[in-house]
Design an enzyme around this catalytic site. Structure first.
Site, mmCIF file in Angstrom:
data_model
loop_
_atom_site.group_PDB
_atom_site.id
_atom_site.type_symbol
_atom_site.label_atom_id
_atom_site.label_comp_id
_atom_site.label_asym_id
_atom_site.label_seq_id
_atom_site.Cartn_x
_atom_site.Cartn_y
_atom_site.Cartn_z
ATOM 1 N N GLY A 195 0.788 -1.224 0.000
ATOM 2 C CA GLY A 195 0.000 0.000 0.000
ATOM 3 C C GLY A 195 0.817 1.269 0.000
ATOM 4 O O GLY A 195 0.249 2.362 0.053
ATOM 5 N N ARG A 222 4.988 -10.753 -7.143
ATOM 6 C CA ARG A 222 4.822 -9.687 -8.115
ATOM 7 C C ARG A 222 3.625 -8.836 -7.697
ATOM 8 O O ARG A 222 2.887 -9.196 -6.786
ATOM 9 C CB ARG A 222 4.630 -10.263 -9.519
ATOM 10 C CG ARG A 222 5.867 -11.038 -10.011
ATOM 11 C CD ARG A 222 5.767 -11.357 -11.482
ATOM 12 N NE ARG A 222 6.911 -12.140 -11.944
ATOM 13 C CZ ARG A 222 8.046 -11.624 -12.376
ATOM 14 N NH1 ARG A 222 8.202 -10.305 -12.405
ATOM 15 N NH2 ARG A 222 9.033 -12.405 -12.792
ATOM 16 N N THR A 225 -2.033 -5.213 -6.764
ATOM 17 C CA THR A 225 -2.756 -3.988 -7.109
ATOM 18 C C THR A 225 -1.813 -2.788 -7.177
ATOM 19 O O THR A 225 -2.269 -1.665 -7.349
ATOM 20 C CB THR A 225 -3.860 -3.710 -6.069
ATOM 21 O OG1 THR A 225 -3.274 -3.605 -4.770
ATOM 22 C CG2 THR A 225 -4.878 -4.834 -6.051
ATOM 23 N N SER A 226 -0.511 -3.004 -7.039
ATOM 24 C CA SER A 226 0.456 -1.907 -6.980
ATOM 25 C C SER A 226 1.221 -1.782 -8.302
ATOM 26 O O SER A 226 1.148 -2.675 -9.153
ATOM 27 C CB SER A 226 1.448 -2.147 -5.836
ATOM 28 O OG SER A 226 2.283 -3.248 -6.130
ATOM 29 N N ASP A 283 -7.851 -7.292 -1.461
ATOM 30 C CA ASP A 283 -6.754 -7.891 -0.699
ATOM 31 C C ASP A 283 -7.217 -7.951 0.753
ATOM 32 O O ASP A 283 -6.851 -7.123 1.568
ATOM 33 C CB ASP A 283 -5.491 -7.044 -0.839
ATOM 34 C CG ASP A 283 -4.234 -7.790 -0.391
ATOM 35 O OD1 ASP A 283 -4.371 -8.975 -0.010
ATOM 36 O OD2 ASP A 283 -3.150 -7.197 -0.411
ATOM 37 N N SER A 291 -1.669 -15.598 3.284
ATOM 38 C CA SER A 291 -0.750 -15.527 2.143
ATOM 39 C C SER A 291 0.672 -15.295 2.608
ATOM 40 O O SER A 291 1.602 -16.021 2.225
ATOM 41 C CB SER A 291 -1.191 -14.403 1.197
ATOM 42 O OG SER A 291 -0.210 -14.150 0.211
ATOM 43 N N LYS A 315 -2.493 1.148 2.573
ATOM 44 C CA LYS A 315 -3.407 0.017 2.728
ATOM 45 C C LYS A 315 -3.984 -0.011 4.139
ATOM 46 O O LYS A 315 -5.174 -0.263 4.338
ATOM 47 C CB LYS A 315 -2.688 -1.293 2.422
ATOM 48 C CG LYS A 315 -3.583 -2.520 2.509
ATOM 49 C CD LYS A 315 -2.824 -3.785 2.176
ATOM 50 C CE LYS A 315 -2.437 -3.828 0.724
ATOM 51 N NZ LYS A 315 -1.795 -5.098 0.344
#
Length: 517
Positions: A195, A222, A225-226, A283, A291, A315
């Site tokens: 974030g 990888r 959302t960034s 997320d 995760s 975030k």
């Protein structure tokens, strides 16, 4: 990832499985196996296959499950797909590895009991460890379509998972993949919850920690959302597509690595879920914790630092939210036997100058090489996180980690270790430079009082990051900076004029990306 290879996935009994010739259509479906058949195909009609049906495809000893897309014969010429052929997407073709024109047997998969567990979760039921494991087992074997994966993710989003479910999810994600072990009593790692654009501390921390002599087998993701993940930035510098044998070799030689986790089967379900999370642009906290921790446990880590940036457009947006997420991490780590500490950091503005794979990689190199224009905030954050790892490991006394980390970074030991790690992973490369650059300037004079991280990251993505490694933006307007009218606030980097125009149009429509007073 999608290969079906256990006895619980055999097709329903049939007298003789129908066969068709397979053709490679060259269609990229982003890792989802797709099979294409004509509506008037005899096999399609006789077996009752309909659009979105799940189909077992067997070629030789390989079997996968793919989703059917039906094509209209009037609109699809015979030379592309004949009646006795089935077209395969790139994902399906690579999993089956058939020769062109090979015959494939098609059949209906068995009904999935674990789908009932997903439905139960959608209706608010709490899943047992056995039910969660059944879902993960079927997920890793590719038995779910993307719509099923999306349903599971949506059902678990928000506050819909108990700590017990997150523990069960984490353990199941570890169990269905491979696991690493190391000849060391302490194996360290770090992770940022994300974030915060430009927060590329991992290559620096790994270099500092490995230079000191601790074991740090870092697997990174990888971007979801960034504009860039650690693996995206590192891929502009060296090879990150390492398998487990490669990781063992590099870590045994240099004490650490920086590899893409998706290239191996360490918590492979995580990469399946990330692909769908990226499409949904979500997320959730429970999925985030599972995760992160499943990857760390599978990689053999014993001590982990979690970097949690907190800021109004990060975030994690408030200290209260940070405390809640930290407690969740701690509640899951403890029964998993993981030593973990959450470190809250400033998330009010981007870190470093660059946002995007190559631009962030250049920041990393500048800090490692001690260049005069190296971003001081990236240097300071890397020292802080390395210090936390040193002290959590028990190898360095409390209060002495920061000075040790700073010395290793500033005297060149970290740079030497980074070069050695890159050499072991395939050699150190020069990051690419974008073909097109454009300054976004201040329309009036003022002092920077706020930065919208999310919109800044969105502009970098519209410019082409992370798909185009050189794309993104350079950030100039740090909080408290006094800028004159016409002075650059940030510089967009793009590989094509069209993507540069997309990013500029977005910037023009959003006035609050950089707030001046």
């Amino acid at each position: 990832m999608y290969l079906v290879n256990d006895t619980t996935t055999q097709a329903c009994p049939t007298l003789a499985a129908p066969a068709v010739r397979v053709r490679r259509l060259g269609i990229d479906t982003h890792q989802e196996p797709i099979i294409y058949m004509r509506r008037d195909c005899p096999v399609c009609r006789s077996e009752g296959f309909e659009a979105q049906s799940r189909i077992n495809i067997t070629v030789g000893e390989r079997t996968i499950i793919a989703t059917l897309n039906v094509v209209e014969p009037a609109l699809f010429p015979d030379e592309l797909l004949s009646l006795d052929e089935a077209g395969l997407s790139e994902a399906a073709w690579k999993l089956l590895e058939p020769r062109e024109g090979a015959h494939a047997e098609l059949s209906h998969p068995r009904p999935l009991e674990s789908l009932s567990h997903i439905r139960a979760k959608i209706y608010g039921k709490t899943l047992s460890a056995e039910q969660m494991h059944a879902i993960m087992r079927d997920m890793v074997h590719g038995r779910f379509a993307d719509v099923h994966l999306a349903g599971f993710l949506a059902a678990c989003a928000g506050d819909r998972m108990t700590n017990g479910e997150i523990v069960a999810l984490t353990q199941s994600m570890v169990d269905v993949g491979e696991q690493l072990s190391w000849n060391a009593d302490v194996v360290v790692d770090k992770h940022c919850v994300g974030g915060l654009p430009g927060n590329r501390t991992t290559p620096l921390v790994v270099s500092i920690v490995a230079a000191y002599g601790l074991t740090i087998p870092k697997t990174s993701s990888r971007a979801i959302t960034s504009p860039a993940g650690t693996a995206d930035a590192m891929a502009t510098l060296t090879d990150v597509d390492l398998d487990i044998a490669d990781i063992r070799r590099v870590v045994q030689r240099e004490g650490g690595c920086i590899a893409w986790g998706g290239a191996m089967r360490l918590s492979p379900v995580d990469d399946i879920l990330i692909r769908v999370e990226r499409a949904l642009d979500i997320d959730s906290e429970g999925q985030l914790v599972a995760s992160v921790l499943s990857k760390k446990i599978a990689a053999g880590s014993t001590h982990v630092i979690i970097d949690m940036p907190v800021g109004p457009t990060a975030k994690v947006r408030s200290p209260i939210a940070a405390q809640k997420l930290a407690r969740m991490f701690e509640a899951v780590a403890e029964p998993m036997g993981l030593n973990l500490k959450v470190v809250t950091t400033d998330g009010s503005q981007p870190i470093g100058h660059g946002i995007g794979p190559a631009l962030e990689a250049r920041d990393v190199l500048a800090v490692l090489q001690g260049q005069p224009d190296a971003p001081a905030d990236l240097h300071g954050r890397a020292v802080k996180l390395a210090a936390e790892i040193f002290e959590l490991s028990g190898k360095v006394a409390e209060g002495q980690g920061a000075e040790l980390a700073r010395q290793i970074l500033d005297d060149g030991r970290a740079w030497a270790k980074f070069q050695a790690i890159c050499e072991a992973q395939g050699g150190l490369h020069e990051p690419p430079v974008a073909a097109h650059q454009h300054d976004v300037v201040a329309e009036r004079a003022g002092t920077v009082v706020a930065v919208d991280n999310r919109r800044l990251a969105r502009a970098a993505k519209l410019a082409g990051a992370p798909e185009d490694p050189a794309a993104g933006l350079e950030f100039h307007a740090r909080l408290g900076t006094r800028v004159a009218k016409g002075e650059p606030l940030f510089t967009l980097h793009a590989e094509s004029p069209g993507e540069l125009d997309y990013a500029l149009a977005y910037v023009a429509e959003h006035d609050g990306i950089i707030t001046l007073e």
